[in-house]
Write a protein that holds these residues in place. Structure first.
Motif, PDB file in Angstrom:
ATOM      1  N   THR A 155      48.179  47.180  43.505  1.00  0.00           N
ATOM      2  CA  THR A 155      48.906  47.037  42.231  1.00  0.00           C
ATOM      3  C   THR A 155      48.987  45.575  41.820  1.00  0.00           C
ATOM      4  N   GLU A 156      49.276  44.707  42.773  1.00  0.00           N
ATOM      5  CA  GLU A 156      49.363  43.278  42.479  1.00  0.00           C
ATOM      6  C   GLU A 156      48.034  42.713  41.999  1.00  0.00           C
ATOM      7  N   ARG A 157      46.937  43.166  42.631  1.00  0.00           N
ATOM      8  CA  ARG A 157      45.612  42.666  42.243  1.00  0.00           C
ATOM      9  C   ARG A 157      45.224  43.145  40.849  1.00  0.00           C
ATOM     10  N   VAL A 158      45.480  44.415  40.562  1.00  0.00           N
ATOM     11  CA  VAL A 158      45.161  44.951  39.233  1.00  0.00           C
ATOM     12  C   VAL A 158      45.999  44.249  38.169  1.00  0.00           C
ATOM     13  N   LYS A 159      47.283  44.035  38.463  1.00  0.00           N
ATOM     14  CA  LYS A 159      48.165  43.356  37.503  1.00  0.00           C
ATOM     15  C   LYS A 159      47.669  41.944  37.219  1.00  0.00           C
ATOM     16  N   LYS A 160      47.267  41.222  38.247  1.00  0.00           N
ATOM     17  CA  LYS A 160      46.783  39.853  38.065  1.00  0.00           C
ATOM     18  C   LYS A 160      45.500  39.837  37.232  1.00  0.00           C
ATOM     19  N   ALA A 161      44.584  40.776  37.510  1.00  0.00           N
ATOM     20  CA  ALA A 161      43.332  40.844  36.755  1.00  0.00           C
ATOM     21  C   ALA A 161      43.586  41.198  35.294  1.00  0.00           C
ATOM     22  N   CYS A 162      44.495  42.143  35.053  1.00  0.00           N
ATOM     23  CA  CYS A 162      44.828  42.537  33.678  1.00  0.00           C
ATOM     24  C   CYS A 162      45.461  41.373  32.918  1.00  0.00           C
ATOM     25  N   ILE A 207      36.923  46.780  29.367  1.00  0.00           N
ATOM     26  CA  ILE A 207      36.319  45.956  28.311  1.00  0.00           C
ATOM     27  C   ILE A 207      35.256  46.751  27.560  1.00  0.00           C
ATOM     28  N   LEU A 208      34.410  47.476  28.293  1.00  0.00           N
ATOM     29  CA  LEU A 208      33.352  48.261  27.646  1.00  0.00           C
ATOM     30  C   LEU A 208      33.923  49.347  26.739  1.00  0.00           C
ATOM     31  N   VAL A 212      38.881  50.203  46.297  1.00  0.00           N
ATOM     32  CA  VAL A 212      38.946  50.124  44.831  1.00  0.00           C
ATOM     33  C   VAL A 212      38.481  48.748  44.386  1.00  0.00           C
ATOM     34  N   ASP A 213      37.442  48.723  43.569  1.00  0.00           N
ATOM     35  CA  ASP A 213      36.904  47.459  43.054  1.00  0.00           C
ATOM     36  C   ASP A 213      37.592  47.139  41.732  1.00  0.00           C
ATOM     37  N   VAL A 214      38.461  46.150  41.747  1.00  0.00           N
ATOM     38  CA  VAL A 214      39.207  45.786  40.547  1.00  0.00           C
ATOM     39  C   VAL A 214      38.261  45.300  39.447  1.00  0.00           C
ATOM     40  N   ARG A 215      37.148  44.692  39.842  1.00  0.00           N
ATOM     41  CA  ARG A 215      36.179  44.220  38.843  1.00  0.00           C
ATOM     42  C   ARG A 215      35.623  45.367  38.019  1.00  0.00           C
ATOM     43  N   VAL A 216      35.401  46.509  38.670  1.00  0.00           N
ATOM     44  CA  VAL A 216      34.888  47.690  37.958  1.00  0.00           C
ATOM     45  C   VAL A 216      35.923  48.180  36.947  1.00  0.00           C
ATOM     46  N   ILE A 217      37.201  48.164  37.342  1.00  0.00           N
ATOM     47  CA  ILE A 217      38.260  48.597  36.430  1.00  0.00           C
ATOM     48  C   ILE A 217      38.261  47.737  35.172  1.00  0.00           C
ATOM     49  N   ILE A 218      38.222  46.427  35.348  1.00  0.00           N
ATOM     50  CA  ILE A 218      38.274  45.516  34.203  1.00  0.00           C
ATOM     51  C   ILE A 218      37.011  45.642  33.360  1.00  0.00           C
TER      52      ILE A 218
END
Length: 231
Positions: free
Chosen positions: A197-204, A169-170, A159-165
Motif C-alpha cells: 500500500t505504501e509503495r502504490v501510494k508513493k507511486a501514485c 496512464i494508458l 505485484v509490480d507497481v510499475r505495471v499498475i502505473i
C-alpha cells in the motif's frame, strides 16, 4: 499515355499509413477514407486503398449514410473492390448504425469501499488463493476497467507497481484503487499488505494519480485502508 508509378500504402512513410496512424494517434485522427481503407486492406494496381475509398466516398457525396445504402453489386463495380471487400464495408456501416441505437454503457460508480467490495466480492469470495486487482477510474470515480495484477500471492515482489502505473496512464485513469482477497477470511492487513500500500501510494503521488483505497475482500466483510485512516 505516360505511365505513372504510384506508391502503395506500404511504401508510404509509416506515420502516414492508416493502420500505424490509428495505432499511434487514435481512430479519431483518421479520415473516413483512411478508416475504410483499413477495412478493405488493399486497393488496385492503379490506386491505393485510401485513393480507392476517396473515390467511392466522392460518389456518395462523402456521406457514410449514402455509402451504407449501396448494394454489394454496386460496390463491386469499382476496380479493386470484390465481394469480400464490399461485404466488409457494408458490415462496418451496419455496425455504425447499430452503435448509434445503443445506449452508452454506464460506468460503475467506485467512489467508496462498499462500492469496491460489492463489485469485487463475486469475483473473489470463492478463491482459494490470493489475487490482487487494480480498479482504474476517471475523476468522477467511474470505473474505466478492472485489471488483475497478481495471482497466488500479494507481496512487494508479486505485484509490480510499475505495471499498475503504466496501465493507469494508458487508460487515462486519474483515480485507482487496489483490491485483494484473504482466503483465510481474516480481513486484517498483513505487513506485506501495508508495505505494498505504501509503495502504490508513493507511486501514485509521484504521477499525480489519486490512490482512493486498498480494500481487502473476504466473504461477507472487508477491510478498507481509507476507512481506517491508513491512506
Amino acid at each position: 499515355m505516360k505511365e505513372t508509378n504510384k506508391l502503395s500504402i506500404n511504401q508510404w512513410a509509416e506515420e502516414d499509413r492508416p493502420r500505424e496512424k490509428l495505432r499511434d494517434l487514435g481512430a479519431e485522427a483518421l479520415s473516413d477514407s483512411e478508416l475504410l481503407a483499413i477495412l478493405i486492406g488493399s486497393g488496385s494496381t492503379r490506386e491505393s486503398a485510401v485513393e480507392l475509398m476517396k473515390r467511392v466516398l466522392a460518389d456518395c457525396q462523402n456521406n457514410l449514410n449514402t455509402l451504407g445504402k449501396k448494394s454489394i453489386r454496386e460496390l463491386c463495380e469499382y476496380n479493386g473492390i470484390g465481394e469480400a471487400k464490399a461485404i466488409s464495408i457494408l458490415a462496418a456501416c451496419e455496425l455504425g448504425k447499430r452503435r448509434q441505437r445503443e445506449k452508452a454503457e454506464e460506468r460503475k460508480q467506485m467512489g467508496s469501499a462498499p462500492d469496491i467490495y460489492e463489485y469485487m466480492r463475486t469475483r473473489m469470495q470463492d478463491l482459494d488463493v490470493e489475487e490482487a486487482w487494480v480498479l482504474l477510474m476517471n475523476q468522477n470515480f467511474r470505473l474505466i476497467k478492472p485489471m488483475k495484477i497478481s495471482h497466488g500471492g500479494i507481496t512487494e515482489t508479486a505485484v509490480d507497481v510499475r505495471v499498475i502505473i503504466k496501465e493507469a496512464i494508458l487508460a487515462n485513469a486519474t483515480v485507482l484503487a487496489l483490491c485483494h482477497n484473504h482466503p483465510s477470511n481474516n480481513p486484517h492487513p498483513s505487513r506485506d499488505d501495508d508495505r505494498l500500500t505504501e509503495r502504490v501510494k508513493k507511486a501514485c503521488d509521484t504521477m499525480r494519480i489519486h490512490f482512493l483505497d486498498h480494500v481487502i475482500v473476504c466473504d461477507g466483510l472487508y477491510f478498507s485502508y481509507h476507512e481506517h485512516g491508513k491512506l
